[in-house]
Scaffold this motif. Structure first.
Motif, PDB file in Angstrom:
ATOM      1  N   PRO A 556       0.724  -1.056  -0.276  1.00 43.94           N
ATOM      2  CA  PRO A 556      -0.012   0.350  -0.305  1.00 43.94           C
ATOM      3  C   PRO A 556       0.593   1.249  -0.243  1.00 43.94           C
ATOM      4  O   PRO A 556       0.133   2.511  -1.023  1.00 43.94           O
ATOM      5  CB  PRO A 556      -0.742   0.249   1.359  1.00 43.94           C
ATOM      6  N   ARG A 586      -2.159  -4.718  -0.892  1.00 38.91           N
ATOM      7  CA  ARG A 586      -2.335  -5.183   0.257  1.00 38.91           C
ATOM      8  C   ARG A 586      -2.921  -4.893   1.275  1.00 38.91           C
ATOM      9  O   ARG A 586      -3.015  -3.527   1.648  1.00 38.91           O
ATOM     10  CB  ARG A 586      -1.046  -5.632   1.314  1.00 38.91           C
ATOM     11  N   ARG A 587      -4.279  -5.684   2.142  1.00 37.07           N
ATOM     12  CA  ARG A 587      -5.140  -5.224   3.383  1.00 37.07           C
ATOM     13  C   ARG A 587      -4.669  -5.331   4.527  1.00 37.07           C
ATOM     14  O   ARG A 587      -4.990  -6.608   4.269  1.00 37.07           O
ATOM     15  CB  ARG A 587      -6.126  -5.091   2.448  1.00 37.07           C
ATOM     16  N   ALA A 592      -1.625  -1.417   6.284  1.00 36.86           N
ATOM     17  CA  ALA A 592      -2.680  -0.745   5.157  1.00 36.86           C
ATOM     18  C   ALA A 592      -3.067  -0.126   5.878  1.00 36.86           C
ATOM     19  O   ALA A 592      -3.823   0.757   5.433  1.00 36.86           O
ATOM     20  CB  ALA A 592      -3.350  -2.425   4.767  1.00 36.86           C
ATOM     21  N   ALA A 596      -3.899   3.941   4.113  1.00 38.50           N
ATOM     22  CA  ALA A 596      -5.019   4.917   4.217  1.00 38.50           C
ATOM     23  C   ALA A 596      -5.425   6.231   4.922  1.00 38.50           C
ATOM     24  O   ALA A 596      -5.777   7.139   3.884  1.00 38.50           O
ATOM     25  CB  ALA A 596      -6.149   3.809   4.384  1.00 38.50           C
ATOM     26  N   TRP A 613     -11.078   1.654   0.620  1.00 41.24           N
ATOM     27  CA  TRP A 613     -10.860   0.349   0.175  1.00 41.24           C
ATOM     28  C   TRP A 613      -9.871  -0.179   0.735  1.00 41.24           C
ATOM     29  O   TRP A 613      -9.737  -1.841   1.524  1.00 41.24           O
ATOM     30  CB  TRP A 613      -9.946   0.194  -0.680  1.00 41.24           C
ATOM     31  N   LEU A 614      -8.544   0.195   1.433  1.00 42.00           N
ATOM     32  CA  LEU A 614      -7.734  -0.386   2.418  1.00 42.00           C
ATOM     33  C   LEU A 614      -8.275   0.059   3.724  1.00 42.00           C
ATOM     34  O   LEU A 614      -8.415  -1.220   4.867  1.00 42.00           O
ATOM     35  CB  LEU A 614      -6.584   1.104   2.786  1.00 42.00           C
ATOM     36  N   THR A 615      -9.540   1.066   4.102  1.00 46.15           N
ATOM     37  CA  THR A 615     -10.245   0.996   5.117  1.00 46.15           C
ATOM     38  C   THR A 615     -11.332  -0.069   5.926  1.00 46.15           C
ATOM     39  O   THR A 615     -12.489  -0.666   6.499  1.00 46.15           O
ATOM     40  CB  THR A 615     -10.510   2.047   6.007  1.00 46.15           C
TER      41      THR A 615
END
Length: 878
Positions: A556, A586-587, A592, A596, A613-615
């Motif tokens: 990220p 990657r999440r 990540a 974010a 998207w990341l959260t």
């Protein structure tokens, strides 16, 4: 136009000898420029009617007008003349007035060409007759001779009769033994007789037309040299037809020993039978027989090993004095991987032990340490072997190191280096890391200096068909529609594809494709098509979606840095490229979450979307279930909502339902090299990819196809949950028809185990059910699991088989001698693998239905291995 050229262009070959007759060398040479010009014209399209008509006449005229032997040979054997050749009789006619030495030079040059040049044998043989030269013995000439003389149906006589008349018989038969891949001919026809090669050559040897000693030695030497399976069978058949006398066999004892040790099974078996006959007649010393046994007893072919043990027993029964030398030789089989072989060897040693002296007994006791535990315990009593140490079994599982992903190197800095990587990638094409960094390099250099990039790419792409073809052919071809890979990007750079076609690919996509792979392929193609289109209209400074790691995973922090650079440059991201970046990033971890916050602070639509998207949590998988269809087990999935509304149209099918029945079975995605790129498309959702590749992978076991399982190690190294789809893929690979597919599945199995992602109970149960249903053959499965266990993964394999075997043994108990498991060849092999794994790993406990199999009468492989496994599981640890 001269009469000669008019006749050549019109294809009036019958007029050429008359027109050429009486011409001087100088007059003939004067026509060469015109003939060569006509040849250039015909090369442009050698398949049209004009070319088919003119080429034979052109070949005749060119051969007659050339004056050098090398030039004539090159003309006659050139690739463009190969498809429309003149009759050999006409060529011989126009060359007949040349000197004998010149003709001999031509024919030997022609004979030096490879067989693929397709120089007619009739032409070479005719020139040999004209020049009275020594006959060539090259592969091209010998293969042509074999084909020509073996065509009895054209001549009405027998092969034996034609061979008798051949003036060059000894030379050509001698060359036959030196020609590669000719042995298959010697097997035709299958019946012996005057029309078979083996029958005819054996008869000619008997008649004296061929020297017997030389023929026998050449045949044996050819078997020692090795070659293809067809060569071995063909020359072995000839050797048998020659019916060697005992003296001839005894003279070649050293050759038989070498063949028994290293030759393919069919040849080694023959050598073993010859040596056995010599041994039983007292013409093979005990030392030689022991030397032979040392090689044969470690061969993989159990039939040869059993035969060798029988031979040793017969020789010791005939001559008790040989026991001191032969018993230790037989004891070498104590180390064989098959327990049945070990038991046979132990019985043999026990039967003849009283004939052995103290020295031999000590060797036998020492060799007994290699026996499996149950046999070793028996050897303690019968051979005086050292008892096994008491106490718990100390076992350590050996698994391969967990594969670490490789960080991608930056894109090549110079256009020269990039061009080299493009050339290499066009040859290989299936390496994800190389493809991604090369694609990023093309985007970067196309943005910075397009002209320099195009110039550097020239040599790398010079031989691609769409580079050399005229523009009409490229525009009308569907190649770039069906294969939008690296070629589309290069074609866009070089201006070989229309901007309108690129725009259509971006706006219309590939919605007409409905096969099981179409969701993966549409997303992959959409990004490539948009990159190619933007190169032509609004070049990107670099790609957002280039992965950080070789698996396709994108860090990220890297993506946030790229978005910062895009904002600084004022660049407009590609929708497909940004969508691919989201799928790769990657999440679900603290890194990540930190990225974010930085993404949200950018204030751009892409930054806001990335932050959301990341959260949103880790990668999700839809609800899935199994479905039996098309004689195999497949996986279906419901819709995955997070891949729908916020993604471009060509990416949404990735989250749409996977159906066994709704999507077409057959499609054009036949190129297995694209599959690693599909895994890199969703590096943290391999279950989705596995479900869409499952049909392909099932064919390696169900339909005996080859190659689809090559992707399995990459599937095991990818990220995300390893669920039903991944385990079913591995299961089908373990039951594959071809060894390379089984080895790929074994690699995947070990990688999953090393990463602690293998569900041994799930995979073992799946395999048991597949064997019951006839989808996986137990012998193939046993081979795969034995290979995996040999690496040191005994506990892992036992953990699987303890769930596989109860299903099969239960069928055996329920169905008796006629049950499905009883009919399944290979259940005994599975039990043998399980017993070895249990012995090595110290496994203990009960296995359902095993006692019933062990209590069956007889000494079949199934029963003996069931008893062995039962003993291993019941053995008490101190």
């Amino acid at each position: 136009m001269s009469a000669l050229m008019a006749a050549v262009r019109a294809g009036r070959m019958g007029e050429l000898p008359g027109l050429l007759d009486g011409m001087t060398d100088a007059e003939r040479r004067a026509f060469l420029p015109e003939l060569k010009e006509l040849r250039r014209e015909l090369r442009a399209d050698r398949w049209n009617a004009q070319a088919r008509r003119a080429y034979p006449s052109l070949q005749v005229a060119g051969a007659a007008c050339q004056t050098g032997a090398a030039a004539v040979a090159n003309w006659l054997a050139s690739a463009d003349m190969r498809w429309w050749q003149a009759p050999p009789a006409v060529l011989i006619d126009v060359l007949a007035d040349r000197e004998s030495d010149w003709l001999a030079d031509v024919v030997h040059r022609l004979a030096q060409r490879p067989p693929s040049a397709r120089v007619p044998y009739e032409l070479m043989a005719g020139l040999v007759r004209l020049s009275a030269c020594r006959v060539p013995t090259t592969p091209a000439y010998v293969e042509g001779w074999v084909r020509n003389i073996g065509s009895a149906w054209q001549r009405g006589d027998t092969l034996l009769g034609r061979l008798r008349k051949d003036p060059h018989l000894p030379q050509l038969v001698a060359a036959l033994f030196e020609t590669d891949d000719i042995g298959g001919t010697l097997q035709w026809p299958a019946e012996e007789g005057p029309d078979s090669w083996t029958g005819a050559l054996a008869q000619l040897t008997t008649e004296g037309a061929l020297e017997r000693a030389a023929t026998v030695q050449a045949c044996v030497s050819r078997l020692l040299r090795g070659g293809s399976a067809a060569d071995h069978r063909g020359f072995l058949r000839l050797l048998k037809a020659l019916a060697l006398t005992r003296d001839e066999e005894r003279e070649r004892t050293a050759e038989w020993l070498a063949l028994a040790a290293d030759a393919p099974s069919v040849v080694a078996g023959y050598a073993q039978s010859v040596l056995g006959g010599l041994a039983l007649e007292g013409e093979l010393s005990a030392r030689q027989l022991a030397e032979m046994s040392g090689a044969v007893l470690f061969r993989a072919e159990k039939k040869l090993v059993r035969a060798q043990l029988v031979l040793l027993g017969k020789v010791m029964a005939r001559d008790t004095a040989t026991a001191d030398e032969l018993l230790p030789a037989a004891a070498q089989a104590f180390g064989h991987e098959d327990s049945d072989i070990q038991e046979r060897a132990l019985k043999l040693v026990e039967r003849h032990l009283k004939k052995a002296g103290p020295g031999a007994r000590s060797e036998l006791a020492l060799a007994a340490e290699q026996l499996i535990p149950t046999l070793h315990a028996r050897a303690v009593a019968s051979l005086g072997a050292t008892p096994a140490a008491t106490g718990p079994v100390v076992y350590e599982e050996v698994l391969p190191p967990v594969p670490e992903p490789v960080r991608l190197a930056p894109a090549p800095e110079s256009v020269a280096e990039l061009a080299e990587e493009v050339g290499a990638l066009l040859v290989t094409g299936d390496d994800v890391a190389a493809f991604e960094r090369t694609l990023d390099g093309l985007v970067r250099h196309a943005h910075d200096d397009r002209e320099a990039l195009v110039e550097a790419l020239g040599p790398a792409v010079a031989r691609l068909w769409w580079v050399t073809a005229n523009e009409e052919r490229v525009e009308e071809n569907t190649y770039f529609t069906n294969f939008t890979h690296l070629h589309l990007v290069l074609a866009s750079l070089l201006g070989k594809v229309r901007t309108a076609a690129l725009h259509a690919a971006v706006t219309q996509g590939t919605t007409g494709q409905t096969c099981v792979h179409s969701a993966l392929d549409r997303a992959f193609q959409a990004r490539i098509a948009e990159v190619a289109y933007r190169m032509r209209t609004d070049p990107l400074p670099f790609l957002l979606s280039t992965p950080t790691w070789s698996t396709g995973l994108l860090e990220p922090a890297d993506l946030v840095e790229r978005l910062i650079d895009y904002r600084r440059l004022g660049a407009r991201p590609s929708d497909a490229d940004f969508a691919q970046a989201l799928l790769r990033v990657r999440r679900g971890d603290p890194v990540a979450a930190a990225a974010a916050e930085r993404a949200a602070a950018l204030g751009t639509p892409e930054g806001t979307e990335l932050a959301r998207w990341l959260t949103s949590g880790g990668p999700q998988l839809p609800v899935g279930w199994r479905r039996t269809a098309h004689a195999r087990v497949l996986v279906e999935f419901d819709q995955l909502e997070e891949l729908q509304d916020d993604f471009p149209r060509e990416f949404r099918p990735l989250g749409q339902p996977v159906s066994v029945y709704r999507e077409r079975w057959y499609c054009y995605h036949w190129d297995y090299s694209i599959r690693p790129h599909w895994l890199a498309l969703l590096p943290e959702r391999r279950e989705l990819v596995a479900a869409r590749m499952l049909r392909d992978l099932s064919t390696v076991a169900v339909e005996d196809t080859r190659g689809a399982a090559a992707v399995l190690p990459l599937l095991a190294e990818s990220g995300g949950e390893a669920g039903d789809a991944v385990h079913l893929c591995v299961a089908y690979g373990l039951g594959a028809r071809h060894e390379e597919d089984r080895l790929a599945a074994v690699d995947a199995l070990l990688v999953l185990a090393a990463r602690e992602q293998l569900d041994a109970a799930l995979l073992g149960t799946d395999l048991g059910q597949m064997v019951r249903d006839g989808v996986v053959k137990p012998l193939r499965l046993a081979d795969s699991l034995r290979t995996a266990a040999a690496t040191g993964a005994n506990a892992t394999i036992w953990g699987m088989l303890r769930h596989t075997l109860p299903l099969l043994l239960g069928d055996l108990a329920a169905g008796g001698a006629d049950g499905p498991a009883a009919r399944a060849r290979g259940l005994g092999e599975l039990l043998a693998v399980a017993a070895e794994c249990a012995e090595r790993s110290g496994a203990r406990g009960e296995l359902p239905h095993l006692a019933g199999a062990a209590a069956r009468r007889g000494s079949s492989r199934l029963v003996t291995q069931a008893r062995r496994l039962q003993g291993a599981l019941a053995e008490e640890a101190a």
